[in-house]
Write a protein that holds these residues in place. Structure first.
Motif, mmCIF file in Angstrom:
data_model
loop_
_atom_site.group_PDB
_atom_site.id
_atom_site.type_symbol
_atom_site.label_atom_id
_atom_site.label_comp_id
_atom_site.label_asym_id
_atom_site.label_seq_id
_atom_site.Cartn_x
_atom_site.Cartn_y
_atom_site.Cartn_z
ATOM 1 N N GLU A 38 0.829 -1.209 0.000
ATOM 2 C CA GLU A 38 0.000 0.000 0.000
ATOM 3 C C GLU A 38 0.862 1.257 0.000
ATOM 4 O O GLU A 38 0.553 2.238 -0.691
ATOM 5 C CB GLU A 38 -0.924 -0.019 1.225
ATOM 6 N N GLY A 39 1.948 1.232 0.773
ATOM 7 C CA GLY A 39 2.833 2.381 0.804
ATOM 8 C C GLY A 39 3.476 2.640 -0.535
ATOM 9 O O GLY A 39 3.573 3.792 -0.987
ATOM 10 N N ARG A 40 3.909 1.579 -1.201
ATOM 11 C CA ARG A 40 4.525 1.736 -2.516
ATOM 12 C C ARG A 40 3.520 2.249 -3.544
ATOM 13 O O ARG A 40 3.865 3.066 -4.411
ATOM 14 C CB ARG A 40 5.137 0.412 -2.966
ATOM 15 N N ASP A 41 2.293 1.780 -3.480
ATOM 16 C CA ASP A 41 1.256 2.277 -4.392
ATOM 17 C C ASP A 41 1.040 3.778 -4.195
ATOM 18 O O ASP A 41 0.906 4.537 -5.163
ATOM 19 C CB ASP A 41 -0.055 1.526 -4.172
ATOM 20 N N THR A 42 0.994 4.203 -2.935
ATOM 21 C CA THR A 42 0.798 5.620 -2.639
ATOM 22 C C THR A 42 1.983 6.444 -3.109
ATOM 23 O O THR A 42 1.820 7.530 -3.694
ATOM 24 C CB THR A 42 0.581 5.823 -1.132
#
Length: 227
Positions: A40-44
């Motif tokens: 999720e962090g990488r997507d953001t």
């Protein structure tokens, strides 16, 4: 540790030790709760870096430095860019090619090699997401300054690991309890430290801080560099 030594360890890690882990992490496959926060962090963060670049990249030549499984390269191509997607892991590049929609294959050139190799030429813009987080400030400055010098007009959007108390503690723990089967430790930095190193090395590159993303075990700072 030198840039070359760190790069060799990263190549072994991403291409052999953990290639299947990263293939799963960058897919829709079920992962552990911890890895889900990283996903999720990488997507953001990917969305944040893309927001630094123009929404219309029609016919622009864009470097994706450390493209991994190709998520960034695909989104850049969807904006119309001609993408040169470089990574040190041939196995992850194979994943990227398989995942790239057929109509975008002619817009993305996947290449194995060093993202700093000058033979890849010049670009209109560049992105380096989590590609420099294992290096010291001097190596990051050399990379950012060198990449920025090869840009005709647009920015280099990249990330560093911010110097937070959590990341500093994790860094020291990694030094105290090294493991041969994991990637080199992430090295936390302040943007102003990298800016100072750029100046000391004679680069005219200016840095702008953008959003910081923190999702569980993923903590990363977006920066913009312009020459």
């Amino acid at each position: 540790m030198t840039y070359e030594a760190t790069r060799e360890r990263l190549e072994t890690y991403f291409d052999k030790t953990a290639s299947r882990t990263w293939e799963a992490l960058t897919s829709d496959a079920p992962v552990s709760r911890i890895r889900q926060t990283v996903r999720e962090g990488r997507d953001t963060m990917r969305a944040e870096l893309l927001s630094i670049l123009p929404s219309d990249l029609t016919d622009a030549r864009v470097l994706d430095a450390g493209c991994g499984a190709g998520q960034m390269a695909i989104e850049l191509a969807e904006r119309g860019a001609n993408v040169v997607a470089i990574d040190i892991s041939p196995s992850l590049l194979d994943v990227a090619r398989r995942r790239t929609p057929e109509h975008l294959l002619d817009r993305i050139e996947y290449r194995a090699g060093d993202m700093l190799d000058p033979t890849f030429g010049t670009f209109d813009a560049a992105v380096a997401m989590d590609s420099l987080i294992h290096y010291d400030a001097a190596d990051i400055a050399r990379a950012v300054g060198g990449l920025t010098a090869r840009l005709s007009s647009g920015p280099l959007a990249f990330t560093v690991a911010p110097r937070t108390s959590l990341l500093v503690a994790m860094w020291w723990a990694g030094k105290a309890f090294p493991r041969g089967d994991r990637s080199p430790a992430i090295q936390p930095h302040r943007a102003k430290t990298i800016q100072k190193s750029l100046k000391n090395k004679g680069f005219k590159t200016e840095l702008t801080e953008h959003a910081r993303v923190s999702r569980g075990f993923y903590i990363s700072q977006a920066l913009e560099a312009r020459g």
